[in-house]
Design an enzyme around this catalytic site. Structure first.
Site, PDB file in Angstrom:
ATOM      1  N   HIS A 306       5.087   1.974   3.178  1.00 47.91           N
ATOM      2  CA  HIS A 306       4.964   1.208   4.429  1.00 47.91           C
ATOM      3  C   HIS A 306       4.306   2.089   5.484  1.00 47.91           C
ATOM      4  O   HIS A 306       4.545   3.293   5.532  1.00 47.91           O
ATOM      5  CB  HIS A 306       6.353   0.772   4.924  1.00 47.91           C
ATOM      6  CG  HIS A 306       6.284  -0.366   5.880  1.00 47.91           C
ATOM      7  ND1 HIS A 306       6.016  -0.195   7.205  1.00 47.91           N
ATOM      8  CD2 HIS A 306       6.415  -1.694   5.693  1.00 47.91           C
ATOM      9  CE1 HIS A 306       5.983  -1.368   7.812  1.00 47.91           C
ATOM     10  NE2 HIS A 306       6.233  -2.303   6.910  1.00 47.91           N
ATOM     11  N   ASP A 363       8.445  -6.636   0.505  1.00 50.78           N
ATOM     12  CA  ASP A 363       7.808  -7.432  -0.549  1.00 50.78           C
ATOM     13  C   ASP A 363       8.294  -7.106  -1.951  1.00 50.78           C
ATOM     14  O   ASP A 363       7.830  -7.719  -2.913  1.00 50.78           O
ATOM     15  CB  ASP A 363       6.286  -7.246  -0.474  1.00 50.78           C
ATOM     16  CG  ASP A 363       5.719  -7.870   0.792  1.00 50.78           C
ATOM     17  OD1 ASP A 363       5.052  -7.161   1.565  1.00 50.78           O
ATOM     18  OD2 ASP A 363       6.010  -9.054   1.026  1.00 50.78           O
TER      19      ASP A 363
HETATM   20  C1  SDX Z   1       3.892  -5.511   4.628  1.00 51.85           C
HETATM   21  O1  SDX Z   1       2.955  -3.293   8.870  1.00 51.85           O
HETATM   22  C2  SDX Z   1       3.932  -4.062   8.617  1.00 51.85           C
HETATM   23  O2  SDX Z   1       4.888  -4.167   9.355  1.00 51.85           O
HETATM   24  C3  SDX Z   1       3.759  -4.889   7.357  1.00 51.85           C
HETATM   25  C4  SDX Z   1       4.972  -5.690   6.905  1.00 51.85           C
HETATM   26  C5  SDX Z   1       5.314  -6.778   7.879  1.00 51.85           C
HETATM   27  O3  SDX Z   1       6.491  -7.165   7.931  1.00 51.85           O
HETATM   28  O4  SDX Z   1       4.360  -7.333   8.494  1.00 51.85           O
HETATM   29  O5  SDX Z   1       6.103  -4.834   6.760  1.00 51.85           O
HETATM   30  C6  SDX Z   1       4.691  -6.365   5.568  1.00 51.85           C
HETATM   31  O6  SDX Z   1       2.696  -5.610   4.606  1.00 51.85           O
HETATM   32  C7  SDX Z   1       4.628  -4.503   3.792  1.00 51.85           C
HETATM   33  C8  SDX Z   1       3.656  -3.648   2.914  1.00 51.85           C
HETATM   34  C9  SDX Z   1       3.274  -4.466   1.684  1.00 51.85           C
HETATM   35  N1  SDX Z   1       2.251  -3.742   0.894  1.00 51.85           N
HETATM   36  C10 SDX Z   1       2.519  -3.185  -0.266  1.00 51.85           C
HETATM   37  O7  SDX Z   1       3.631  -3.160  -0.797  1.00 51.85           O
HETATM   38  C11 SDX Z   1       1.290  -2.600  -0.970  1.00 51.85           C
HETATM   39  C12 SDX Z   1       1.609  -1.213  -1.517  1.00 51.85           C
HETATM   40  N2  SDX Z   1       1.799  -0.295  -0.416  1.00 51.85           N
HETATM   41  C13 SDX Z   1       0.684   0.584  -0.047  1.00 51.85           C
HETATM   42  O8  SDX Z   1      -0.587   0.066  -0.270  1.00 51.85           O
HETATM   43  C14 SDX Z   1       0.901   1.308   1.257  1.00 51.85           C
HETATM   44  O9  SDX Z   1       2.175   1.786   1.235  1.00 51.85           O
HETATM   45  C15 SDX Z   1       0.660   0.568   2.567  1.00 51.85           C
HETATM   46  C16 SDX Z   1      -0.712   0.025   2.641  1.00 51.85           C
HETATM   47  C17 SDX Z   1       1.663  -0.506   2.759  1.00 51.85           C
HETATM   48  C18 SDX Z   1       0.861   1.594   3.681  1.00 51.85           C
HETATM   49  O10 SDX Z   1       0.004   2.600   3.432  1.00 51.85           O
HETATM   50  P1  SDX Z   1      -0.287   3.688   4.587  1.00 51.85           P
HETATM   51  O11 SDX Z   1       0.764   3.833   5.576  1.00 51.85           O
HETATM   52  O12 SDX Z   1      -1.665   3.448   5.063  1.00 51.85           O
HETATM   53  O13 SDX Z   1      -0.100   4.982   3.837  1.00 51.85           O
HETATM   54  P2  SDX Z   1      -1.243   5.721   3.097  1.00 51.85           P
HETATM   55  O14 SDX Z   1      -2.117   4.759   2.352  1.00 51.85           O
HETATM   56  O15 SDX Z   1      -1.876   6.627   4.095  1.00 51.85           O
HETATM   57  O16 SDX Z   1      -0.359   6.490   2.047  1.00 51.85           O
HETATM   58  C19 SDX Z   1       0.211   7.740   2.352  1.00 51.85           C
HETATM   59  C20 SDX Z   1       0.316   8.397   0.979  1.00 51.85           C
HETATM   60  C21 SDX Z   1      -1.010   8.393   0.215  1.00 51.85           C
HETATM   61  O17 SDX Z   1      -0.990   9.465  -0.663  1.00 51.85           O
HETATM   62  P3  SDX Z   1      -1.723  10.868  -0.191  1.00 51.85           P
HETATM   63  O18 SDX Z   1      -3.160  10.496   0.148  1.00 51.85           O
HETATM   64  O19 SDX Z   1      -0.941  11.337   1.017  1.00 51.85           O
HETATM   65  O20 SDX Z   1      -1.623  11.778  -1.404  1.00 51.85           O
HETATM   66  O21 SDX Z   1       1.245   7.648   0.178  1.00 51.85           O
HETATM   67  C22 SDX Z   1       0.555   7.102  -0.938  1.00 51.85           C
HETATM   68  C23 SDX Z   1      -0.918   7.133  -0.613  1.00 51.85           C
HETATM   69  O22 SDX Z   1      -1.703   7.224  -1.783  1.00 51.85           O
HETATM   70  N3  SDX Z   1       1.064   5.746  -1.103  1.00 51.85           N
HETATM   71  C24 SDX Z   1       1.343   5.188  -2.269  1.00 51.85           C
HETATM   72  C25 SDX Z   1       1.846   3.914  -1.975  1.00 51.85           C
HETATM   73  N4  SDX Z   1       1.849   3.737  -0.654  1.00 51.85           N
HETATM   74  C26 SDX Z   1       1.355   4.863  -0.116  1.00 51.85           C
HETATM   75  N5  SDX Z   1       1.220   5.644  -3.543  1.00 51.85           N
HETATM   76  C27 SDX Z   1       1.603   4.799  -4.523  1.00 51.85           C
HETATM   77  N6  SDX Z   1       2.099   3.551  -4.315  1.00 51.85           N
HETATM   78  C28 SDX Z   1       2.241   3.080  -3.067  1.00 51.85           C
HETATM   79  N7  SDX Z   1       2.733   1.869  -2.866  1.00 51.85           N
END
Ligand code: SDX
Length: 433
Positions: A306, A363
């Site tokens: 998140h 989710d």
């Molecule tokens: C919602 O914003 C809100 O409030 C949204 C929400 C709402 O109520 O409106 O809460 C609803 O959208 C929840 C999120 C639903 N999405 C998912 O479940 C999709 C999977 N999650 C990821 O894609 C990710 O966690 C995000 C997009 C949700 C958030 O990503 P960020 O904050 O942009 O974090 P990032 O991409 O910068 O990740 C930080 C690190 C990275 O690794 P490094 O580059 O530091 O090595 O964490 C890793 C990412 O690769 N990472 C994940 C991951 N989420 C982040 N690695 C594997 N699986 C994941 N799910």
């Protein structure tokens, strides 16, 4: 004395006002930075950038806190219901009995669609994604309510909110019926909000659908949990579209489109598809975890991580418990729940997820409950949109009230070609640039 931050650049110092929020969150106001220094800030994805001051919802990602108008989500989940939460978000306080009765009557009297709107469904291919239909139909609604689409007075906003919150259910149910080739079922005035949604979706002309009280409560609770979440992608989209002076219905339609993405509200559908993949045996849990950790792969663990929560999403905690409760009252078994629990256990003990503070989000478990109720996967984001609608309306109202529209227009840093002249086609080199 107002607190300021000092920016030192090009041998000059700039004093920038500091803004402190209710819960002591700190912000640096850069609204005059470019005019005074010629510099802009750069923050792709707005990870560190506040777009506004808002009084609607507070989250603390480190502590896993979520409050609507100051009331903790756990208390609302236990004591409130979706329509009361909608009132709370839109108007800023819990409704009195009179307010509640007035809004409930408005919802009942606005549950039907204009009969000619029904024909719009015939224009969609039968297998259209319901989020595409929902976004289009909400926009089309503004043609039937041209004045209320741009509400100004409190009573206009209340009526417009009732039209949207009531009709989004009917549009959802009708798009479900259209996909199954079943006749549309009309709402019943005596049913509660969630009950009517399930009735219109699952009843047949010859066989009414009996809504189990626990299922009714579960859907109402899921809608409460999704009702708002401060400046998430889709809510920021609603506020951005509102800032151009676009009407409420068009802004909501844009919010639905933004919510659809698999990184946002579409993650509930993507999470179930991930669990189905594992259940089909095409890939096992450990391989999925490996893929999620692989920097070269764009794969993410759906329903995990998140932008704000670097702790367990408080909504996921409630949904995890709710999924077990719904399964037991419905005597429902689903191997995907066991896979989800195994995935969570492995991820939460894996250094990759621990270091990055990646936990299940809203989710991860919601799709399992929708599945138990019989909602098809492609409607999971639609149920998210139904829940989020009051939050979007509240933010549209906050962004546009007191006529303080401020057109949202971010800047950029240009990194393309330096100035170059036009070259006639006869003089262009044949090799591909
Ligand atoms: C919602 O914003 C809100 O409030 C949204 C929400 C709402 O109520 O409106 O809460 C609803 O959208 C929840 C999120 C639903 N999405 C998912 O479940 C999709 C999977 N999650 C990821 O894609 C990710 O966690 C995000 C997009 C949700 C958030 O990503 P960020 O904050 O942009 O974090 P990032 O991409 O910068 O990740 C930080 C690190 C990275 O690794 P490094 O580059 O530091 O090595 O964490 C890793 C990412 O690769 N990472 C994940 C991951 N989420 C982040 N690695 C594997 N699986 C994941 N799910």
């Amino acid at each position: 004395m107002k607190k300021t931050a000092t920016l030192k650049v090009d041998n000059r110092e700039y004093k920038l006002p500091v803004v402190i929020g209710t819960e002591k969150e700190k912000g640096i106001d850069i609204s005059k930075l470019r005019a005074e220094s010629g510099y802009i800030t750069l923050d792709p994805g707005y990870t560190n950038t506040g777009s506004c001051e808002s009084s609607i919802t507070y989250t603390d990602g480190e502590k896993g806190i979520l409050r609507y108008r100051g009331i903790p989500i756990d208390e609302l989940a236990q004591k409130s219901d979706f329509i009361e939460v909608a009132d709370l978000l839109i108007w800023g306080s819990l409704p009195t009995k009179v307010m509640r009765k007035r809004f409930t009557d408005l919802l009942t009297n606005n549950a039907l669609l204009h009969e000619s709107l029904k024909h719009h469904f015939e224009g969609f291919p039968f297998d259209s994604h319901p989020m595409a239909m929902l976004s289009a139909m909400v926009n089309a609604l503004s043609c039937y309510h041209p004045v209320l689409a741009m509400p100004h007075s409190s009573s206009e906003i209340e009526k417009a909110a009732a039209i949207l919150i009531s009709k989004i259910r009917t549009i959802t149910a009708f798009s479900y019926k259209m996909s199954r080739g079943e006749p549309f079922i009309y709402p019943k005035s005596e049913f509660s909000y969630a009950e009517n949604l399930l009735h219109m979706m699952f009843s047949l002309p010859h066989e009414p659908y009996e809504v189990h009280p626990e299922v009714k409560r579960a859907v109402d609770l899921i809608l409460i949990l999704h009702a708002d979440h401060e400046q998430n992608c889709s809510t920021s989209t609603v506020r951005m579209v509102a800032s151009s002076g676009a009407n409420l219905f068009a802004s909501i339609s844009a919010g639905i489109a933004a919510l659809w993405g698999h990184l946002h509200g579409g993650a509930n559908q993507a999470a179930i598809e991930m669990l189905e993949d594992i259940h089909s045996g095409s890939i096992d849990v450990k391989q999925y975890i490996k893929m999620a950790k692989d920097k070269k792969s764009s794969f993410r663990l759906m329903g995990f991580g998140h932008r704000v929560y670097k702790n367990y999403d408080p909504r996921a905690k409630i949904l995890k418990k709710l999924s077990k409760n719904v399964f037991s009252v419905l005597k429902h078994k689903d191997p995907l729940l066991d896979i989800a629990l195994e995935l969570e256990d492995i991820a939460l003990s894996d250094p990759y997820f621990i270091e990055r503070k990646l936990y299940p989000n809203v989710d991860f478990y919601s799709g399992l409950i929708y599945r138990a109720i019989g909602v098809p996967k492609n409607m999971f984001p639609v149920f998210f949109a139904i829940g989020r609608l009051p939050g979007w309306i509240a933010h549209w109202k906050e962004a546009t009230e007191n006529n303080r529209l401020q057109l949202a227009r971010p800047r950029q840093i240009y990194v393309g070609h330096a100035k170059q002249n036009y070259v006639p086609i006869s003089k262009r080199s044949t090799k591909k640039s």
